[in-house]
Design a protein around this motif. Structure first.
Motif, PDB file in Angstrom:
ATOM      1  N   GLU A   1      -3.283 -15.246 -19.704  1.00 59.77           N
ATOM      2  CA  GLU A   1      -4.618 -14.834 -19.280  1.00 59.77           C
ATOM      3  C   GLU A   1      -5.179 -15.812 -18.243  1.00 59.77           C
ATOM      4  OE1 GLU A   1      -8.925 -13.621 -21.271  1.00 59.77           O
ATOM      5  OE2 GLU A   1      -7.933 -15.465 -21.883  1.00 59.77           O
ATOM      6  N   ARG A   2      -4.932 -17.104 -18.450  1.00 62.87           N
ATOM      7  CA  ARG A   2      -5.422 -18.102 -17.471  1.00 62.87           C
ATOM      8  C   ARG A   2      -4.782 -17.883 -16.105  1.00 62.87           C
ATOM      9  NH1 ARG A   2      -4.703 -21.503 -21.930  1.00 62.87           N
ATOM     10  NH2 ARG A   2      -2.872 -22.546 -21.045  1.00 62.87           N
ATOM     11  N   LYS A   3      -3.492 -17.516 -16.113  1.00 69.26           N
ATOM     12  CA  LYS A   3      -2.803 -17.246 -14.838  1.00 69.26           C
ATOM     13  C   LYS A   3      -3.370 -15.994 -14.170  1.00 69.26           C
ATOM     14  CE  LYS A   3       1.618 -19.355 -16.149  1.00 69.26           C
ATOM     15  NZ  LYS A   3       3.031 -19.091 -16.542  1.00 69.26           N
ATOM     16  N   GLU A   4      -3.596 -14.945 -14.968  1.00 68.88           N
ATOM     17  CA  GLU A   4      -4.119 -13.673 -14.434  1.00 68.88           C
ATOM     18  C   GLU A   4      -5.513 -13.851 -13.824  1.00 68.88           C
ATOM     19  OE1 GLU A   4      -4.199 -10.781 -17.551  1.00 68.88           O
ATOM     20  OE2 GLU A   4      -2.033 -10.917 -17.914  1.00 68.88           O
ATOM     21  N   LYS A   5      -6.371 -14.604 -14.526  1.00 71.68           N
ATOM     22  CA  LYS A   5      -7.773 -14.721 -14.118  1.00 71.68           C
ATOM     23  C   LYS A   5      -8.064 -15.989 -13.317  1.00 71.68           C
ATOM     24  CE  LYS A   5      -9.428 -11.972 -18.049  1.00 71.68           C
ATOM     25  NZ  LYS A   5     -10.270 -11.921 -19.270  1.00 71.68           N
ATOM     26  N   GLY A   6      -7.022 -16.790 -13.071  1.00 66.16           N
ATOM     27  CA  GLY A   6      -7.204 -18.023 -12.292  1.00 66.16           C
ATOM     28  C   GLY A   6      -8.066 -19.053 -12.997  1.00 66.16           C
ATOM     29  N   LEU A   7      -7.953 -19.137 -14.315  1.00 72.88           N
ATOM     30  CA  LEU A   7      -8.750 -20.086 -15.096  1.00 72.88           C
ATOM     31  C   LEU A   7      -8.024 -21.431 -15.190  1.00 72.88           C
ATOM     32  CD1 LEU A   7      -9.663 -17.679 -18.050  1.00 72.88           C
ATOM     33  CD2 LEU A   7     -11.092 -18.231 -16.070  1.00 72.88           C
ATOM     34  N   THR A   8      -8.788 -22.511 -15.231  1.00 77.49           N
ATOM     35  CA  THR A   8      -8.190 -23.850 -15.361  1.00 77.49           C
ATOM     36  C   THR A   8      -8.404 -24.425 -16.764  1.00 77.49           C
ATOM     37  OG1 THR A   8     -10.230 -24.766 -14.419  1.00 77.49           O
ATOM     38  CG2 THR A   8      -8.365 -24.421 -12.911  1.00 77.49           C
ATOM     39  N   GLU A   9      -9.567 -24.135 -17.351  1.00 74.44           N
ATOM     40  CA  GLU A   9      -9.852 -24.646 -18.703  1.00 74.44           C
ATOM     41  C   GLU A   9      -9.229 -23.762 -19.773  1.00 74.44           C
ATOM     42  OE1 GLU A   9     -13.822 -25.619 -19.801  1.00 74.44           O
ATOM     43  OE2 GLU A   9     -14.305 -26.483 -17.841  1.00 74.44           O
ATOM     44  N   LYS A  10      -8.780 -24.416 -20.845  1.00 73.82           N
ATOM     45  CA  LYS A  10      -8.223 -23.662 -21.967  1.00 73.82           C
ATOM     46  C   LYS A  10      -9.339 -22.913 -22.694  1.00 73.82           C
ATOM     47  CE  LYS A  10      -3.997 -26.254 -22.889  1.00 73.82           C
ATOM     48  NZ  LYS A  10      -3.160 -26.928 -23.904  1.00 73.82           N
ATOM     49  N   GLN A  11      -9.014 -21.727 -23.207  1.00 75.97           N
ATOM     50  CA  GLN A  11     -10.011 -20.848 -23.823  1.00 75.97           C
ATOM     51  C   GLN A  11     -10.566 -21.451 -25.115  1.00 75.97           C
ATOM     52  OE1 GLN A  11      -7.031 -20.009 -22.684  1.00 75.97           O
ATOM     53  NE2 GLN A  11      -6.986 -17.942 -21.827  1.00 75.97           N
ATOM     54  N   SER A  12     -11.844 -21.186 -25.363  1.00 81.23           N
ATOM     55  CA  SER A  12     -12.483 -21.568 -26.628  1.00 81.23           C
ATOM     56  C   SER A  12     -12.388 -20.388 -27.590  1.00 81.23           C
ATOM     57  CB  SER A  12     -13.941 -21.944 -26.408  1.00 81.23           C
ATOM     58  OG  SER A  12     -14.661 -20.851 -25.856  1.00 81.23           O
ATOM     59  N   PHE A  13     -12.554 -20.652 -28.878  1.00 84.96           N
ATOM     60  CA  PHE A  13     -12.401 -19.587 -29.869  1.00 84.96           C
ATOM     61  C   PHE A  13     -13.239 -19.858 -31.106  1.00 84.96           C
ATOM     62  CE2 PHE A  13      -9.514 -22.851 -31.269  1.00 84.96           C
ATOM     63  CZ  PHE A  13      -9.592 -22.795 -32.661  1.00 84.96           C
ATOM     64  N   VAL A  14     -13.478 -18.796 -31.879  1.00 86.31           N
ATOM     65  CA  VAL A  14     -14.047 -18.896 -33.232  1.00 86.31           C
ATOM     66  C   VAL A  14     -13.202 -18.005 -34.128  1.00 86.31           C
ATOM     67  CG1 VAL A  14     -16.004 -18.456 -34.739  1.00 86.31           C
ATOM     68  CG2 VAL A  14     -16.399 -19.407 -32.468  1.00 86.31           C
ATOM     69  N   ASP A  15     -12.677 -18.564 -35.211  1.00 83.79           N
ATOM     70  CA  ASP A  15     -11.887 -17.814 -36.183  1.00 83.79           C
ATOM     71  C   ASP A  15     -12.817 -17.419 -37.337  1.00 83.79           C
ATOM     72  OD1 ASP A  15     -10.096 -16.789 -37.985  1.00 83.79           O
ATOM     73  OD2 ASP A  15      -8.707 -18.476 -37.934  1.00 83.79           O
ATOM     74  N   LEU A  16     -13.119 -16.112 -37.436  1.00 88.85           N
ATOM     75  CA  LEU A  16     -14.044 -15.610 -38.452  1.00 88.85           C
ATOM     76  C   LEU A  16     -13.279 -15.255 -39.726  1.00 88.85           C
ATOM     77  CD1 LEU A  16     -16.198 -13.296 -36.152  1.00 88.85           C
ATOM     78  CD2 LEU A  16     -16.721 -15.616 -36.901  1.00 88.85           C
ATOM     79  N   GLY A  17     -13.602 -15.936 -40.806  1.00 91.11           N
ATOM     80  CA  GLY A  17     -12.847 -15.765 -42.049  1.00 91.11           C
ATOM     81  C   GLY A  17     -11.547 -16.532 -41.957  1.00 91.11           C
ATOM     82  N   CYS A  18     -11.640 -17.831 -41.656  1.00 89.28           N
ATOM     83  CA  CYS A  18     -10.457 -18.638 -41.297  1.00 89.28           C
ATOM     84  C   CYS A  18      -9.592 -19.031 -42.493  1.00 89.28           C
ATOM     85  CB  CYS A  18     -10.884 -19.886 -40.538  1.00 89.28           C
ATOM     86  SG  CYS A  18     -11.910 -21.018 -41.512  1.00 89.28           S
ATOM     87  N   GLY A  19     -10.075 -18.835 -43.727  1.00 90.85           N
ATOM     88  CA  GLY A  19      -9.256 -19.117 -44.906  1.00 90.85           C
ATOM     89  C   GLY A  19      -8.830 -20.563 -45.003  1.00 90.85           C
ATOM     90  N   ASN A  20      -7.510 -20.806 -45.045  1.00 85.02           N
ATOM     91  CA  ASN A  20      -7.004 -22.180 -45.187  1.00 85.02           C
ATOM     92  C   ASN A  20      -7.219 -23.031 -43.940  1.00 85.02           C
ATOM     93  OD1 ASN A  20      -4.661 -21.746 -43.387  1.00 85.02           O
ATOM     94  ND2 ASN A  20      -3.866 -20.493 -45.041  1.00 85.02           N
ATOM     95  N   GLY A  21      -7.564 -22.417 -42.806  1.00 87.31           N
ATOM     96  CA  GLY A  21      -7.911 -23.165 -41.598  1.00 87.31           C
ATOM     97  C   GLY A  21      -6.740 -23.704 -40.803  1.00 87.31           C
ATOM     98  N   LEU A  22      -5.503 -23.387 -41.208  1.00 90.02           N
ATOM     99  CA  LEU A  22      -4.344 -23.943 -40.507  1.00 90.02           C
ATOM    100  C   LEU A  22      -4.251 -23.439 -39.069  1.00 90.02           C
ATOM    101  CD1 LEU A  22      -1.814 -25.662 -40.496  1.00 90.02           C
ATOM    102  CD2 LEU A  22      -0.557 -23.748 -41.502  1.00 90.02           C
ATOM    103  N   LEU A  23      -4.566 -22.160 -38.848  1.00 93.46           N
ATOM    104  CA  LEU A  23      -4.530 -21.616 -37.486  1.00 93.46           C
ATOM    105  C   LEU A  23      -5.507 -22.369 -36.588  1.00 93.46           C
ATOM    106  CD1 LEU A  23      -3.526 -19.487 -35.488  1.00 93.46           C
ATOM    107  CD2 LEU A  23      -5.281 -17.926 -36.352  1.00 93.46           C
ATOM    108  N   VAL A  24      -6.701 -22.649 -37.103  1.00 95.66           N
ATOM    109  CA  VAL A  24      -7.706 -23.424 -36.345  1.00 95.66           C
ATOM    110  C   VAL A  24      -7.178 -24.813 -36.052  1.00 95.66           C
ATOM    111  CG1 VAL A  24     -10.057 -24.366 -36.403  1.00 95.66           C
ATOM    112  CG2 VAL A  24      -9.594 -22.120 -37.401  1.00 95.66           C
ATOM    113  N   HIS A  25      -6.561 -25.433 -37.064  1.00 92.77           N
ATOM    114  CA  HIS A  25      -6.006 -26.788 -36.931  1.00 92.77           C
ATOM    115  C   HIS A  25      -4.964 -26.843 -35.807  1.00 92.77           C
ATOM    116  CE1 HIS A  25      -4.473 -30.715 -38.068  1.00 92.77           C
ATOM    117  NE2 HIS A  25      -3.268 -30.213 -38.273  1.00 92.77           N
ATOM    118  N   ILE A  26      -4.059 -25.851 -35.782  1.00100.24           N
ATOM    119  CA  ILE A  26      -3.002 -25.841 -34.761  1.00100.24           C
ATOM    120  C   ILE A  26      -3.594 -25.626 -33.373  1.00100.24           C
ATOM    121  CG2 ILE A  26      -0.933 -24.647 -33.952  1.00100.24           C
ATOM    122  CD1 ILE A  26      -0.348 -23.939 -36.908  1.00100.24           C
TER     123      ILE A  26
END
Length: 540
Positions: A145-170
């Motif tokens: 997506e960064r290549k397609e849209k010419g973005l330089t900064e990495k995307q921010s995110f919010v994980d709703l219902g993150c459970g054990n939180g490992l995905l957020v951690h990674i």
């Protein structure tokens, strides 16, 4: 992997990297899949391992030989001849498979230690490697997506219902700023450190839970929040995107109700969540993840179908769609709303008058007052919390049903030194067993996950449930513990020995099929030992 198409063979040579960075072939784990033409339309497929006596298996990278010979081989034969068209896209159709494989192996190596220190009661291998796979997919999707849209900064995110939180951690570790929100804190959260941002909070779909500065919303098995995530993304900002991996079936207001019997429930639910995305103005894309789960189809909304100037129109469209879903869930529809059942999607469409202004206005704090978030304290509904006397009564009823069924299966009780016949009873299907229980008992069991089957499996001393049939367990047929049994399990077995009364000794008309010295359960109160596990807990 060496593929010889002419001779119909594929040979797998496992490579292992040494500490010096050199690769060596692990000879003991070489295997080959062979396709052989027998005659006419008849073919055979086989697996050959040249060094079976030295085969090494860790259950992860190296499978067991029995799995290759039994499970994999039967699947290959089935897949080779079936012509059933799939309802789903091919796996990893939206990203580069080669890039995915490399990144996945790198992340798996990086986070494999999590398996050893996993403090939750859930299966560590499944959850760790599944979240590693989902993180891999998102990292590659976002890079493209960064290549397609010419973005330089990495995307921010919010994980709703993150459970054990490992995905957020990674994702945090891999350079993406973001956080996870869940109604209930998990033990493992304390292990991640301050760089992993996790919040314990209840999410109510409404104006107070919008994320205008966030690039992506994630719903990984987000249950009751799943259909709301495209809505929250659409109303957060014009640039906000979403990724959902639907699992349990929820509508906006509660459990999802099926409307089309021609589709599987899973396919129908995916179509519903995709339609929510379309209504919210997204180009919805579908892909199939490479994860150890039966629910592995994800839905992605990263581009809009409308210009920014039409945000208010789309917002009104979303409100009316949600209200119609809520109204359609009720048997009697509100007189103010007409319905057009010709809509091919199977969703009630509004016809005639619009909803009153106060119902289409999103200025209110909560978009659906009847929304039920997940409870902060997770209810235990695996039959473990049922009263002991209720469970004992059901066990006795089912056991008597099996013992009195005809024809009786009897086995000679040679352990007792005589030729008495030990009544093993008959096997019955779960349906047949349920038909013999009273309505009140069945109603109570239906409130528990798994119901009757879970209760019977919990009482494994008495019952064995195989392929949907219930049997009386014959302890003489139980295989002795293998010498390779893990030390922890061996110790727990020894600590539990004779700490509970033998059900058969007390209730079975022929008594226990084993002599006292061989039975792991106590034949009478005089044999009872205090559990070592309880002693340790008291000491702690």
């Amino acid at each position: 992997i060496f593929s010889d198409v002419y001779n119909g063979t594929v040979t797998f040579l496992p490579l292992e990297e040494s500490s010096e960075g050199k690769y060596q072939i692990k000879k003991c784990n070489i295997y080959q899949i062979q396709l052989t033409h027998i005659k006419d339309e008849e073919w055979s497929v086989s697996v050959v391992a040249p060094f079976p006596e030295d085969w090494f298996s860790d259950g992860v990278a190296y499978p067991k030989l029995a799995w290759l010979g039994n499970d994999l081989l039967s699947k290959l034969a089935k897949w080779s001849v079936e012509q059933k068209p799939s309802d789903f896209k091919s796996t990893l159709s939206l990203i580069s498979v080669a890039k995915y494989s490399k990144v996945y192996q790198d992340l798996k190596e990086k986070y494999k230690e999590m398996v050893k220190v996993w403090p939750e009661v859930t299966d560590p291998e499944k959850f760790v490697y599944e979240d590693v796979a989902i993180a891999t997919y998102l990292l590659i999707l976002w890079e493209e997506e960064r290549k397609e849209k010419g973005l330089t900064e990495k995307q921010s995110f919010v994980d709703l219902g993150c459970g054990n939180g490992l995905l957020v951690h990674i994702l945090n570790n891999e350079g993406h700023s973001g956080r996870g929100i869940d109604v209930r804190r998990r033990k493992i959260w304390d292990m991640y450190g301050p760089e992993t941002h996790l919040e314990e909070s209840t999410i109510m779909p409404g104006d107070s839970h919008l994320f205008p500065d966030t690039d992506w919303l994630i719903g990984n098995h987000s249950d009751e929040l799943t259909p709301w995530i495209p809505v929250i993304a659409a109303r957060s900002s014009y640039s906000c995107c979403y990724f959902v991996l639907p699992c349990c079936f929820f509508d906006f207001h509660g459990k999802y109700s099926r409307r089309q019997s021609k589709k599987t429930q899973y396919r129908e639910y995916l179509d519903f969540v995709a339609q929510v995305g379309f209504v919210c103005g997204f180009h919805v894309e579908e892909d199939c993840l490479r994860i150890p789960s039966t629910k592995r189809v994800c839905l992605i909304g990263k581009n809009r179908t409308y210009p920014p100037t039409e945000c208010a129109v789309i917002d009104k469209q979303i409100t009316q769609y949600i209200n119609n879903r809520q109204t359609c869930a009720v048997v009697t529809c509100d007189r103010r709303v007409g319905f057009n059942h010709k809509d091919h999607s199977g969703v009630c469409k509004e016809g005639g008058s619009e909803l009153p202004e106060d119902e289409t206005d999103t200025a209110g704090k909560i978009w659906m007052p009847g929304f039920q978030p997940r409870e902060k304290v997770e209810q235990i509904r695996n039959c473990a919390s049922l009263p002991r006397d209720f469970v004992d009564d059901v066990v006795l009823d089912v056991a008597n049903l099996l013992l009195n069924a005809t024809p009786q299966k009897s086995c000679s009780n040679m352990h007792s030194g005589n030729t008495n016949m030990w009544n093993q009873g008959e096997s019955l299907s779960l349906k047949e067993v349920a038909e013999h229980l009273n309505k009140e008992t069945l109603k109570r069991l239906k409130n528990e996950y798994g119901g009757l089957q879970t209760l019977l499996k919990n009482n494994h001393q008495v019952f064995e449930v195989l392929n949907g049939r219930v049997h009386i367990r014959d302890w003489r047929k139980e295989k002795p513990s293998r010498k390779t049994k893990p030390e922890v399990k061996r110790r727990l077995s020894a600590e539990a020995f004779k700490t509970r009364l033998c059900w058969f000794f007390i209730h079975h008309p022929d008594g226990c099929s084993l002599p006292s010295e061989s039975c792991p359960y106590a034949h009478g109160t005089e044999e009872l030992r205090q559990s070592q596990i309880i002693k340790k807990k008291k000491h702690i």
